[in-house]
Design a protein around this motif. Structure first.
Motif, PDB file in Angstrom:
ATOM      1  N   VAL A 125       0.857  -1.176   0.000  1.00 32.51           N
ATOM      2  CA  VAL A 125       0.000   0.000   0.000  1.00 32.51           C
ATOM      3  C   VAL A 125       0.900   1.236   0.000  1.00 32.51           C
ATOM      4  O   VAL A 125       1.777   1.377   0.860  1.00 32.51           O
ATOM      5  N   PHE A 126       0.694   2.119  -0.969  1.00 35.18           N
ATOM      6  CA  PHE A 126       1.433   3.376  -1.045  1.00 35.18           C
ATOM      7  C   PHE A 126       0.578   4.493  -0.455  1.00 35.18           C
ATOM      8  O   PHE A 126      -0.609   4.618  -0.776  1.00 35.18           O
ATOM      9  N   SER A 127       1.202   5.297   0.390  1.00 36.55           N
ATOM     10  CA  SER A 127       0.536   6.469   0.946  1.00 36.55           C
ATOM     11  C   SER A 127       1.076   7.711   0.257  1.00 36.55           C
ATOM     12  O   SER A 127       2.295   7.909   0.175  1.00 36.55           O
ATOM     13  N   LEU A 128       0.173   8.556  -0.234  1.00 33.52           N
ATOM     14  CA  LEU A 128       0.527   9.791  -0.908  1.00 33.52           C
ATOM     15  C   LEU A 128      -0.064  10.964  -0.136  1.00 33.52           C
ATOM     16  O   LEU A 128      -1.210  10.887   0.327  1.00 33.52           O
ATOM     17  N   VAL A 129       0.714  12.021   0.005  1.00 33.67           N
ATOM     18  CA  VAL A 129       0.218  13.236   0.630  1.00 33.67           C
ATOM     19  C   VAL A 129       0.622  14.417  -0.248  1.00 33.67           C
ATOM     20  O   VAL A 129       1.804  14.576  -0.583  1.00 33.67           O
ATOM     21  N   ASN A 130      -0.350  15.219  -0.620  1.00 38.11           N
ATOM     22  CA  ASN A 130      -0.094  16.433  -1.394  1.00 38.11           C
ATOM     23  C   ASN A 130       0.366  17.529  -0.433  1.00 38.11           C
ATOM     24  O   ASN A 130      -0.420  18.084   0.317  1.00 38.11           O
ATOM     25  N   SER A 179      -3.855  18.830  -6.868  1.00 31.28           N
ATOM     26  CA  SER A 179      -3.041  18.170  -7.888  1.00 31.28           C
ATOM     27  C   SER A 179      -3.655  16.826  -8.258  1.00 31.28           C
ATOM     28  O   SER A 179      -4.253  16.155  -7.418  1.00 31.28           O
ATOM     29  N   ARG A 180      -3.464  16.455  -9.517  1.00 34.58           N
ATOM     30  CA  ARG A 180      -3.929  15.158 -10.015  1.00 34.58           C
ATOM     31  C   ARG A 180      -2.716  14.345 -10.432  1.00 34.58           C
ATOM     32  O   ARG A 180      -1.759  14.871 -11.015  1.00 34.58           O
ATOM     33  N   TYR A 181      -2.753  13.038 -10.140  1.00 37.01           N
ATOM     34  CA  TYR A 181      -1.626  12.162 -10.428  1.00 37.01           C
ATOM     35  C   TYR A 181      -2.084  10.958 -11.235  1.00 37.01           C
ATOM     36  O   TYR A 181      -3.077  10.308 -10.895  1.00 37.01           O
ATOM     37  N   THR A 198      -6.723  12.405  -7.355  1.00 37.78           N
ATOM     38  CA  THR A 198      -6.736  13.853  -7.194  1.00 37.78           C
ATOM     39  C   THR A 198      -6.722  14.179  -5.710  1.00 37.78           C
ATOM     40  O   THR A 198      -7.547  13.657  -4.950  1.00 37.78           O
ATOM     41  N   LEU A 199      -5.766  15.020  -5.301  1.00 36.36           N
ATOM     42  CA  LEU A 199      -5.588  15.335  -3.888  1.00 36.36           C
ATOM     43  C   LEU A 199      -5.628  16.843  -3.669  1.00 36.36           C
ATOM     44  O   LEU A 199      -4.947  17.611  -4.363  1.00 36.36           O
ATOM     45  N   GLU A 200      -6.409  17.249  -2.691  1.00 30.35           N
ATOM     46  CA  GLU A 200      -6.408  18.636  -2.245  1.00 30.35           C
ATOM     47  C   GLU A 200      -5.129  18.895  -1.432  1.00 30.35           C
ATOM     48  O   GLU A 200      -4.458  17.957  -0.995  1.00 30.35           O
ATOM     49  N   PRO A 201      -4.756  20.153  -1.217  1.00 29.82           N
ATOM     50  CA  PRO A 201      -3.582  20.444  -0.374  1.00 29.82           C
ATOM     51  C   PRO A 201      -3.696  19.796   1.004  1.00 29.82           C
ATOM     52  O   PRO A 201      -4.747  19.834   1.638  1.00 29.82           O
ATOM     53  N   GLU A 202      -2.611  19.142   1.421  1.00 24.86           N
ATOM     54  CA  GLU A 202      -2.516  18.430   2.696  1.00 24.86           C
ATOM     55  C   GLU A 202      -3.431  17.207   2.768  1.00 24.86           C
ATOM     56  O   GLU A 202      -3.555  16.585   3.824  1.00 24.86           O
TER      57      GLU A 202
END
Length: 285
Positions: free
Chosen positions: A44-49, A55-57, A113-117
């Motif tokens: 499991v990968f955890s991503l934080v903007n 931002s969209r990845y 897609t991640l909002e800031p923080e």
């Protein structure tokens, strides 16, 4: 008539040189994944903007191999071999394709897609055939920032009256290696030390890792004063992958050595590797 041009996408790879400000915009953990056919069959990968904008990845796999220089060559995910790498030896290309595990990996989601923080997760699972040959396999999962929508800047009018627009954007691209080892793979590691170098008042020691065997090697390099066991310099995650027999590193030292100084150079392999080793050599200047 308007002509809108999107130009200047910058790809940034984990483990290569990149802008600290751009790197800080996305936090990805873990930074290396070890899989096997018996116990560790998922990740499991955890991503934080960490940026200030939404931002969209896009998430996909790439095939990369290490060069002695420390750079990586990449097979294009679209047409096999990237245009910039047409001169790569065909044997290396075949080896890269044969040791890929991307076709045995399933993951979700494909875009995020991640909002800031805001944080998100990407789940990955391994599905291998029972007849998979013994050996080490590796692919890279890529987290690639893509535009939410094009933004037009720097409008100019050409001689024929047409409006030309230029947008320059830098989009982050982080690649994380995923390893699969089938069988009890071993490697023989040795150390070779080179000269001391002095740059801007700081000394560094050249150290080469030599590898033979069926698997990659990576771990921590340390330069130690044997008199008081003080660590004078270290490098985390020094690696020589299976496609190389040797990789050189420069270890910055915290003290300037005087003539006659003796050093211990130590390499400690990751304990995730089968029959991991600790190798030491002594050196006197």
């Amino acid at each position: 008539m308007n002509k809108h041009l999107l130009f200047g996408t910058a790809a940034l790879l984990l483990g290569c040189a990149f802008s600290d400000s751009l790197q800080a915009n996305l936090l990805v953990t873990p930074t290396r994944v070890e899989l096997d056919e018996k116990r560790a069959k998922s990740a499991v990968f955890s991503l934080v903007n960490k940026g200030t904008k939404t931002s969209r990845y896009e998430i996909y796999f790439e095939e990369k191999r290490m060069l002695p220089s420390g750079d990586f060559v990449t097979l294009s995910k679209d047409d096999g071999i990237a245009k910039a790498n047409r001169a790569i030896d065909e044997a290396l290309i075949s080896q890269m394709q044969a040791t890929s595990i991307a076709k045995y990996l399933r993951y979700s989601p494909r875009r995020l897609t991640l909002e800031p923080e805001q944080g998100g997760r990407v789940r990955l699972a391994l599905r291998t055939p029972k007849t998979l040959p013994e050996g080490e396999y590796r692919s890279y999962i890529v987290f690639h920032q893509i535009p939410l929508a094009p933004k037009v800047q720097n409008n100019n009018t050409s001689k024929d009256g047409q409006s030309l627009s230029l947008t320059i954007s830098a989009y982050m691209k982080i690649a994380v290696p995923i390893f699969l080892r089938v069988g009890d793979l071993k490697a023989d590691i040795s150390l070779n030390t080179g000269k001391l170098e002095l740059s801007q008042g700081q000394q560094s020691l050249q150290v080469s890792l030599h590898r033979q065997g069926a698997r990659s090697s990576y771990g921590d390099l340390e330069v130690i004063n044997p008199v008081n066991n003080q660590v004078l310099g270290s490098l985390k995650n020094a690696a020589v992958y299976s496609e190389l027999n040797e990789k050189s590193y420069s270890v910055p030292l915290s003290e300037t050595l005087s003539p006659g100084s003796e050093l211990i150079i130590r390499f400690t392999e990751s304990d995730k590797l089968f029959e991991h080793q600790r190798i030491e050599t002594r050196l006197r200047f």
